[in-house]
Write a protein that holds these residues in place. Structure first.
Motif, PDB file in Angstrom:
ATOM      1  N   UNK A 219     117.137  13.928  39.455  1.00  0.00           N
ATOM      2  CA  UNK A 219     118.422  14.207  40.095  1.00  0.00           C
ATOM      3  C   UNK A 219     119.568  13.911  39.120  1.00  0.00           C
ATOM      4  N   UNK A 281     121.936   7.685  49.481  1.00  0.00           N
ATOM      5  CA  UNK A 281     120.773   8.179  50.219  1.00  0.00           C
ATOM      6  C   UNK A 281     119.962   6.940  50.585  1.00  0.00           C
ATOM      7  N   UNK A 297     123.503  10.377  53.122  1.00  0.00           N
ATOM      8  CA  UNK A 297     122.375  11.025  53.771  1.00  0.00           C
ATOM      9  C   UNK A 297     121.431   9.946  54.267  1.00  0.00           C
ATOM     10  N   UNK A 299     118.001   9.298  55.101  1.00  0.00           N
ATOM     11  CA  UNK A 299     116.730   9.984  54.896  1.00  0.00           C
ATOM     12  C   UNK A 299     115.924   9.320  53.805  1.00  0.00           C
ATOM     13  N   UNK A 300     114.743   9.828  53.586  1.00  0.00           N
ATOM     14  CA  UNK A 300     113.845   9.278  52.567  1.00  0.00           C
ATOM     15  C   UNK A 300     114.203   9.879  51.213  1.00  0.00           C
ATOM     16  N   UNK A 303     112.036  12.570  49.543  1.00  0.00           N
ATOM     17  CA  UNK A 303     112.089  13.987  49.923  1.00  0.00           C
ATOM     18  C   UNK A 303     113.474  14.559  49.673  1.00  0.00           C
ATOM     19  N   UNK A 304     114.524  13.761  49.961  1.00  0.00           N
ATOM     20  CA  UNK A 304     115.891  14.287  49.825  1.00  0.00           C
ATOM     21  C   UNK A 304     116.220  14.595  48.363  1.00  0.00           C
ATOM     22  N   UNK A 305     115.910  13.659  47.458  1.00  0.00           N
ATOM     23  CA  UNK A 305     116.327  13.860  46.065  1.00  0.00           C
ATOM     24  C   UNK A 305     115.641  15.060  45.391  1.00  0.00           C
ATOM     25  N   UNK A 307     114.472  17.734  46.729  1.00  0.00           N
ATOM     26  CA  UNK A 307     115.008  18.973  47.323  1.00  0.00           C
ATOM     27  C   UNK A 307     116.432  19.212  46.848  1.00  0.00           C
ATOM     28  N   UNK A 308     117.213  18.140  46.757  1.00  0.00           N
ATOM     29  CA  UNK A 308     118.592  18.290  46.290  1.00  0.00           C
ATOM     30  C   UNK A 308     118.620  18.698  44.821  1.00  0.00           C
ATOM     31  N   UNK A 311     117.918  22.344  44.653  1.00  0.00           N
ATOM     32  CA  UNK A 311     119.083  23.073  45.151  1.00  0.00           C
ATOM     33  C   UNK A 311     120.185  23.138  44.074  1.00  0.00           C
TER      34      UNK A 311
ATOM     35  N   UNK B 243     128.523  11.066  57.187  1.00  0.00           N
ATOM     36  CA  UNK B 243     127.124  10.674  57.063  1.00  0.00           C
ATOM     37  C   UNK B 243     126.249  11.629  57.866  1.00  0.00           C
ATOM     38  N   UNK B 244     125.271  12.199  57.188  1.00  0.00           N
ATOM     39  CA  UNK B 244     124.396  13.165  57.873  1.00  0.00           C
ATOM     40  C   UNK B 244     122.966  12.623  57.908  1.00  0.00           C
ATOM     41  N   UNK B 246     119.007  13.431  57.612  1.00  0.00           N
ATOM     42  CA  UNK B 246     118.162  14.466  57.013  1.00  0.00           C
ATOM     43  C   UNK B 246     117.131  14.937  58.028  1.00  0.00           C
ATOM     44  N   UNK B 252     119.356  17.497  51.944  1.00  0.00           N
ATOM     45  CA  UNK B 252     119.474  17.920  50.554  1.00  0.00           C
ATOM     46  C   UNK B 252     120.523  19.021  50.414  1.00  0.00           C
ATOM     47  N   UNK B 255     123.957  17.593  50.917  1.00  0.00           N
ATOM     48  CA  UNK B 255     124.327  16.817  49.731  1.00  0.00           C
ATOM     49  C   UNK B 255     124.798  17.742  48.613  1.00  0.00           C
ATOM     50  N   UNK B 256     124.037  18.795  48.388  1.00  0.00           N
ATOM     51  CA  UNK B 256     124.413  19.758  47.341  1.00  0.00           C
ATOM     52  C   UNK B 256     125.759  20.408  47.685  1.00  0.00           C
TER      53      UNK B 256
END
Ligand SMILES: Cc1cc2nc3c(=O)[nH]c(=O)nc-3n(C[C@H](O)[C@H](O)[C@H](O)COP(=O)(O)OP(=O)(O)OC[C@H]3O[C@@H](n4cnc5c(N)ncnc54)[C@H](O)[C@@H]3O)c2cc1C
Ligand SMILES: Nc1ncnc2c1ncn2[C@@H]1O[C@H](COP(=O)(O)O)[C@@H](O)[C@H]1O
Lengths: 317, 265
Positions: A219, A281, A297, A299-300, A303-305, A307-308, A311, B243-244, B246, B252, B255-256
C-alpha cells in the motif's frame, strides 16, 4: 545583515532535504551561512547545492579529525566558528546527534537552546509541538546566540541564488573532546523508500498486522510512501527500531499518515498527531486512533489494504 | 563503583497535561510519576551494580518540586541504594541549561568523598523531551559522553554501547568516569518487588537546597532561564472525520475515493 549559521544535514556529502528547509528559514533571520562538517573533497558539490537555496557563505570544516568521536568535537568546532562569525542564530537539524551537539554548544556559548522547532519566524520566534502534540508552544531565546534545532518539514524549501563563497575553517579540537570514541559504524541500509521523517506520505503498521507487513508495504509503495511502525510492532521484532513512530521513535508530520492496525496510544500519537491528513484502518471501531482521523475504515487490514492497493494501482493506470 | 542515576518527576503522559498561566508545565495539578524513560536508566544502573559487585552504590538524583520525591522513592524501590532530592523554590521554571547546572553541582557534591564513576540519564524526559540534559552534563562536568545506548557493556572502567543513530548504528566506547544515557531499547525495567518496596523505606534519602550546592538562586529559575515560552495554545480538537465500515470490499473503494479526493493518488 548578520550571518545565520545553518549546519548542513548530509550523509558523506549527500545533502539532505532538511538542509534546504533550514536555509529557507535562515533567510528570514539574516544571511544564511551553511556549515559543512564533512569530507573536504566533497565541499565543491555541497556548495553548489546549498547556494541554490540562498547560502551566501559555505564554511567547510573537514571532519578528518572529528569523525571518530561522538558529538563533542563538532560542538567545539561550532563554538569556535560562532565566536568568529558572531551569528544572529545557529540552526541545527533536530536529529538525535543534532540535539546533543546543540546541548553542548548551548553551555559553551552560554546561549539559550530551543529544540524540535516546527517553525521559526523573525525574532527568532519558534513554534514547537508539545505534550504529544496536544499543545503548541511559541518560544524565544533570551540569552546569547539563539541555538535552534529544527525538525524536518518545518518549511517549504525556496530556491534563491546565494553567493556560496567557500571558506575553510580549521577548528582546534581539544583532547577532552576526543574521549568518546566511535569504535565501529554501520550505515543504515537504504530501504528504497522515502525517508520516514521527510516523506510526504507515511503508511504505518502496528500489532494488528500480526507480523505480516506485506499489505502495509504494498500500500505504501502504491502511494510512494515511507513505511512506519508502532512500538508494539517493533518490540515484536517485526520491524527495525528505526521505523518506529512515536515518543521514543520518530516524529513525523507528513501530508498524509495512514495507521493500520494501530490502536492510537498517546505515545504513538506523540509522533504523528500533527500530520495534515490522518487515515486509519482498524477492525475495532472503538480504537482511539479513530478520534484523530479525517477518514477511517473499520475493517481487517489484511483485506482492506490489498484491495485498496489494487484500486489505487488501477486508477493510476 | 559510584553510580548516580538522574531521574525526573514528570506529569503523567496519559493524564490531561496542562500549562500554568505563566506558561510553565503544570507539575502540581496533574498526577506525576518517575519518567518512564528514566526507569531504563535505573535498570541499567542496577544491572551494572549487579555485575560490578557489592561495593557499588547507585544513587538516584532528582531535581524537582515536593512531589518529585515520589520519583526518588520509586528508584529506591526498584533497587537504588540512596536517594537525593534537590528542592528549592528558586528552581521552579528552570530550563534545561539551569537544570543541568543544578544536577552537575549535585553530582560534584556526591563525588566529594568517593568520585562518581558513572552518571546515568534517560533518553528524554517525557514532558519537555529535549534529550539534551545528559549532553549538557557531560559538557559541564568535562566527562566523556556515551549516550543514547540501546545496549550497554562494560569491563573494568571501559564502557561500550550500541547507539542506533540517525544514519548509522555505532559502537561507542569511553573510559570511566563518564556520562551514559540509555534508551527504552536497552532492556525492560524491573518492577519493584514487595521486598524492594519495604526495603526502600529504610534507605538513606537526603534533601538538598541550592545553598547546599553553592548555587546562587539568581542562576536558576524562570527569570534566569536562557529561553522563554511566550505562548501556549491547546491544539484545537480535530473535527470528526468520516468513518466507514468495510463490507464486501466497500472500505477499500471508499478509501481510494477519499485519497483521490485529497489528490494523494
Ligand atoms: C515511555 C513509553 C514510550 C512509548 N513510545 C512509543 C512510541 O514511540 N511509539 C509507539 O507506537 N508506542 C510507544 N509506546 C507504546 C504505546 O503505549 C502502545 O503500547 C503501542 O503504541 C501499541 O502499539 P499498537 O497500536 O500497534 O498495538 P495495540 O495497542 O495492541 O493495537 C493494535 C490494534 O490493531 C487492531 N487490529 C488487530 N488486528 C487487526 C486487523 N486484522 N486489522 C485491522 N486492525 C487490527 C486492534 O483493534 C488494535 O486497535 C510507548 C510506551 C511508553 C510507556
Ligand atoms: N529535573 C531533573 N532531575 C533529574 N534528572 C533529570 C532532570 N531533568 C532531566 N533529567 C535527566 O536528563 C534526561 C534527559 O532529559 P531532557 O533533556 O529533559 O529530555 C532525563 O531522562 C533524566 O535522566
Amino acid at each position: 545583515m548578520s550571518e545565520v549559521l545553518v549546519v548542513i544535514d548530509h550523509v558523506d556529502g549527500a545533502v539532505k532535504k532538511p538542509t534546504y528547509e533550514l536555509l529557507t528559514i535562515a533567510k528570514r533571520l539574516g544571511e544564511p551561512s551553511a556549515v559543512f562538517i564533512g569530507p573536504a573533497d566533497k565541499s565543491g558539490e555541497v556548495a553548489d547545492k546549498v547556494k541554490k537555496y540562498g547560502a551566501e557563505k559555505v564554511y567547510v570544516i573537514d571532519d578528518a579529525q572529528l569523525k571518530g568521536y561522538l558529538v563533542a568535537p563538532k560542538a567545539e568546532a561550532l563554538q569556535q566558528l560562532a565566536e568568529k562569525s558572531s551569528p544572529a542564530a545557529i540552526l541545527i537539524p533536530s536529529s538525535a546527534e543534532g540535539k546533543e551537539i546543540a546541548g553542548r554548544l548551548s553551555i559553551k556559548l552560554e546561549s539559550g537552546l530551543i529544540t524540535d522547532a516546527v517553525d521559526v519566524q523573525e525574532g527568532p520566534v519558534t513554534t514547537q509541538s508539545v505534550f504529544a502534540g496536544n499543545f503548541t508552544v511559541q518560544a524565544k531565546v533570551t540569552k546569547g546566540t539563539p541555538i535552534i534545532t529544527v525538525k524536518p518539514n518545518s518549511a517549504a524549501p525556496e530556491e534563491a541564488e546565494g553567493a556560496g563563497a567557500v571558506e575553510e575553517f580549521s577548528p582546534t579540537i581539544s583532547d577532552a573532546a576526543k574521549t568518546a570514541q566511535i569504535v565501529a559504524s554501520q550505515p543504515r541500509q537504504a530501504t528504497g523508500r522515502p525517508e520516514l521523517t521527510e516523506a510526504a506520505i507515511v503508511v504505518s503498521g502496528g500489532r494488528g498486522t500480526g507480523g505480516n507487513f506485506e499489505p502495509v508495504e504494498a500500500f505504501a509503495d502504491a502511494l510512494g510512501a515511507a513505511v512506519g511502525a508502532s512500538r508494539a510492532a517493533v518490540d515484536s521484532g517485526w520491524m527495525p527500531h528505526s521505523f518506529q513512530v512515536g515518543q521514543t521513535g520518530k516524529t513525523v508530520s507528513p501530508q498524509l499518515y495512514v495507521a493500520n492496525g494501530i490502536s492510537g496510544a498517546i505515545q504513538h500519537r506523540a509522533g504523528m498527531q500533527t500530520s495534515k491528513t490522518i487515515v486509519a484502518v482498524n477492525k475495532d471501531e472503538e480504537a482511539p486512533m479513530f478520534e484523530l482521523v479525517d477518514f477511517g475504515v473499520v475493517g481487517d487490514l489484511h483485506t482492506v489494504l490489498p484491495a485498496a492497493t489494487e484500486e489505487i494501482n488501477k486508477r493510476k493506470g | 563503583m559510584n553510580i548516580v542515576v538522574c531521574v525526573k518527576y514528570v506529569p503523567d503522559a496519559t493524564a490531561d497535561r496542562q500549562f500554568e498561566s505563566d506558561n510553565t508545565v503544570d507539575r502540581v495539578g496533574v498526577d506525576g510519576l518517575l519518567s518512564e524513560l528514566d526507569e531504563y536508566g535505573v535498570e541499567q544502573s542496577l544491572q551494572i551494580k549487579e555485575k560490578a559487585g557489592d561495593d557499588t552504590t547507585v544513587t538516584a538524583l532528582c531535581v524537582g518540586p515536593e512531589k518529585a520525591l515520589d520519583a526518588v522513592r520509586k528508584a529506591l524501590q526498584m533497587g537504588a541504594d540512596k536517594g537525593v532530592h534537590v528542592i528549592d523554590d528558586a528552581i521552579a521554571g528552570s530550563d534545561a541549561a539551569a537544570t543541568s547546572l543544578v544536577l552537575a553541582k549535585a553530582i560534584e557534591k556526591l563525588g566529594a568523598e568517593t568520585p562518581v564513576d558513572l552518571v546515568v540519564g534517560g533518553l528524554a524526559s517525557t514532558d519537555a523531551g529535549m534529550s539534551v540534559v545528559p549532553a549538557m552534563l557531560a559538557e559541564r562536568l568535562g566527562l566523556p559522553q556515551v549516550t543514547l545506548a540501546s545496549v550497554v557493556e562494560f569491563q573494568g572502567d571501559q564502557v561500550r554501547i550500541k547507539r542506533d543513530g540517525d544514519t548509522a548504528t555505532e559502537v561507542v566506547g569511553g573510559t570511566m568516569p563518564l556520562v551514559l544515557s540509555v534508551t527504552d531499547q536497552s532492556g525492560e525495567a524491573r518492577y519493584p518487588s514487595f521486598k524492594g518496596i519495604m526495603a526502600a523505606k529504610k534507605k538513606p534519602l537526603e534533601t538538598w537546597s541550592l545553598s547546599d550546592l553553592g548555587v546562587d538562586a539568581g542562576e536558576v529559575g524562570a527569570d534566569a532561564a536562557w529561553t522563554e515560552v511566550v505562548e501556549t495554545t491547546a491544539r484545537p480538537p480535530r473535527t470528526a472525520g468520516e468513518i466507514v465500515k468495510d463490507e464486501d470490499g466497500s472500505g477499500a473503494k471508499a478509501l481510494a475515493d477519499f485519497l483521490a479526493s485529497k489528490k494523494f493518488i
